[in-house]
Write an enzyme that holds these catalytic residues in place. Structure first.
Site, mmCIF file in Angstrom:
data_model
loop_
_atom_site.group_PDB
_atom_site.id
_atom_site.type_symbol
_atom_site.label_atom_id
_atom_site.label_comp_id
_atom_site.label_asym_id
_atom_site.label_seq_id
_atom_site.Cartn_x
_atom_site.Cartn_y
_atom_site.Cartn_z
ATOM 1 N N GLN A 1 67.161 76.806 37.026
ATOM 2 C CA GLN A 1 68.335 77.092 37.854
ATOM 3 C C GLN A 1 69.576 76.326 37.406
ATOM 4 O O GLN A 1 70.634 76.458 37.997
ATOM 5 C CB GLN A 1 68.033 76.862 39.332
ATOM 6 C CG GLN A 1 67.887 75.409 39.770
ATOM 7 C CD GLN A 1 67.435 75.303 41.224
ATOM 8 O OE1 GLN A 1 66.283 75.589 41.548
ATOM 9 N NE2 GLN A 1 68.335 74.890 42.103
ATOM 10 N N GLY B 1 70.128 65.391 55.338
ATOM 11 C CA GLY B 1 70.095 66.859 55.420
ATOM 12 C C GLY B 1 68.693 67.382 55.170
ATOM 13 O O GLY B 1 68.152 68.187 55.939
ATOM 14 N N HIS B 2 68.074 66.890 54.087
ATOM 15 C CA HIS B 2 66.684 67.295 53.808
ATOM 16 C C HIS B 2 65.772 66.892 54.972
ATOM 17 O O HIS B 2 64.895 67.646 55.377
ATOM 18 C CB HIS B 2 66.153 66.601 52.548
ATOM 19 C CG HIS B 2 66.887 66.957 51.292
ATOM 20 N ND1 HIS B 2 67.666 66.049 50.610
ATOM 21 C CD2 HIS B 2 66.932 68.104 50.580
ATOM 22 C CE1 HIS B 2 68.171 66.628 49.532
ATOM 23 N NE2 HIS B 2 67.753 67.871 49.486
ATOM 24 N N GLN C 1 72.282 80.655 48.886
ATOM 25 C CA GLN C 1 70.867 80.518 48.515
ATOM 26 C C GLN C 1 69.970 81.030 49.641
ATOM 27 O O GLN C 1 68.962 81.698 49.387
ATOM 28 C CB GLN C 1 70.563 79.049 48.221
ATOM 29 C CG GLN C 1 69.091 78.728 48.084
ATOM 30 C CD GLN C 1 68.857 77.317 47.590
ATOM 31 O OE1 GLN C 1 68.931 77.072 46.399
ATOM 32 N NE2 GLN C 1 68.583 76.387 48.489
ATOM 33 N N LEU D 1 66.348 62.769 48.347
ATOM 34 C CA LEU D 1 66.404 63.224 49.734
ATOM 35 C C LEU D 1 67.436 62.448 50.551
ATOM 36 O O LEU D 1 67.573 61.239 50.412
ATOM 37 C CB LEU D 1 65.022 63.073 50.380
ATOM 38 C CG LEU D 1 63.889 63.840 49.695
ATOM 39 C CD1 LEU D 1 62.593 63.663 50.487
ATOM 40 C CD2 LEU D 1 64.219 65.316 49.538
ATOM 41 N N LYS E 1 74.175 74.364 53.884
ATOM 42 C CA LYS E 1 75.121 73.979 52.827
ATOM 43 C C LYS E 1 74.990 74.905 51.623
ATOM 44 O O LYS E 1 75.962 75.242 50.981
ATOM 45 C CB LYS E 1 74.923 72.523 52.406
ATOM 46 C CG LYS E 1 76.090 72.071 51.532
ATOM 47 C CD LYS E 1 76.034 70.609 51.213
ATOM 48 C CE LYS E 1 75.063 70.327 50.110
ATOM 49 N NZ LYS E 1 75.430 70.958 48.815
ATOM 50 N N SER F 1 72.796 65.633 47.418
ATOM 51 C CA SER F 1 72.211 64.661 46.484
ATOM 52 C C SER F 1 73.228 64.282 45.422
ATOM 53 O O SER F 1 73.161 63.200 44.840
ATOM 54 C CB SER F 1 70.972 65.264 45.823
ATOM 55 O OG SER F 1 70.088 65.713 46.825
HETATM 56 O O1 PAF Z 1 68.210 73.816 47.391
HETATM 57 C C1 PAF Z 1 67.505 73.278 46.512
HETATM 58 O O2 PAF Z 1 67.307 72.063 46.510
HETATM 59 C C2 PAF Z 1 66.883 74.119 45.417
HETATM 60 O O3 PAF Z 1 67.734 75.129 45.014
HETATM 61 C C3 PAF Z 1 65.492 74.685 45.792
HETATM 62 C C4 PAF Z 1 65.575 75.647 46.963
HETATM 63 C C5 PAF Z 1 64.564 73.530 46.119
HETATM 64 C C6 PAF Z 1 64.913 75.439 44.592
HETATM 65 O O4 PAF Z 1 64.785 74.608 43.489
#
Ligand code: PAF
Length: 281
Positions: free
Chosen positions: A59, A34-35, A151, A31, A147, A184
């Site tokens: 992913q 941004g998070h 997504q 983290l 960012k 990250s």
């Molecule tokens: O953006 C991310 O960190 C990931 O793609 C997410 C949305 C947590 C899904 O694993």
């Protein structure tokens, strides 16, 4: 700290029982500010905030950085302390993908260009885990960062297509003072690569300046960005796209909300960044 889906459901049920609204911040950990800005946004808007930390194997394509992706749970929990996260859900692999797991979400449309083209299977993995986390946490609002703009479009599409009664909130990209978008993956850059990586945000700023000063041709803006990028040959461009911010169709003119998206390898690290150029006419 909750490790199991069952306990997460219980915690959310208890919060709902007290009439609380639920916010969800899905992350893969490591983290950064941004998070934390997503957590702050959830804390402001919702009564009960669930942060999830799960590095989601599906992913990542084979050969991508799943095994080297930073895992910093203790530091993450420290960062979240006092920040307004009510629950941190940290499942292990088997808790999420139980033996026999066979269902994945395959999205067309906005999941196909840009990252979808460069990272086949990426959004299948993202859409699947996000749907699972939305089903487990049943939030009223889920928070994502600009960012990863594509997504956020994928998640909006998912929620709309599958009739999930969830609001998707997009929070601005948080940057270092010198412009580098927080990621990250920045931790994997050495000092020289970190310096080289600044050309990404520099070229995006140039795009904004050009558009604001009346340059509406994406071809011309692109050419100037490429010239800037060429000054740092260590930064190996993956793609530079100027697309309609809703459909991700290629844009010839900046005549509506336009996404400028850039992706490049700096050393072994693949960085992405973007900016939105809005309705400049
Ligand atoms: O953006 C991310 O960190 C990931 O793609 C997410 C949305 C947590 C899904 O694993």
């Amino acid at each position: 700290l909750i490790r199991t889906a069952e306990r997460l459901r219980e915690a959310v049920r208890a919060a709902r029982g007290q009439g609380k609204s639920i916010g969800l911040v899905p992350t893969m950990g490591a983290l950064h500010a941004g998070h934390l800005s997503l957590v702050d946004a959830s804390h402001r808007q919702c009564d009960f905030t669930v942060v999830t930390i799960f590095v989601n194997l599906p992913q990542f394509a084979p050969g991508e950085d799943f095994s080297t992706y930073p895992r910093t749970l203790e530091a993450d929990l420290d960062a979240l302390r006092g920040r307004g996260a009510d629950v941190v859900f940290v499942p292990d692999e088997q808790e999420i993908y139980r033996p026999g797991h066979a269902t994945f979400v395959q999205m067309h449309g906005v999941a196909e260009p840009l990252e979808g083209r460069c990272r086949p299977g990426h959004f299948r993995g993202v859409a699947t885990i996000v749907l699972k986390l939305l089903n487990l946490a049943t939030p009223d609002v889920a928070f994502f960062g600009q960012k990863d703009y594509q997504q956020s479009l994928v998640v909006r599409r998912l929620v709309a297509d599958l009739d999930l009664p969830i609001e998707i909130h997009l929070c601005p990209t948080v940057r270092e003072p010198d412009g580098l978008a927080l990621s990250s993956r920045n931790a994997q850059l050495d000092a020289q690569q970190r310096q080289q990586a600044l050309v990404l945000s520099r070229s995006l700023r140039r795009a904004v300046e050009l558009a604001e000063s009346g340059q509406h041709s994406t071809k011309a803006i692109r050419a100037e960005m490429l010239a800037l990028l060429a000054e740092v040959p260590e930064v190996r461009l993956d793609y530079l796209a100027m697309v309609d911010a809703e459909t991700l169709d290629e844009a010839a003119q900046v005549d509506g909300p336009t996404l400028v998206a850039i992706t490049a390898f700096v050393g072994p690290v693949r960085l992405i960044d973007n900016c939105l150029i809005n309705n400049i006419m």
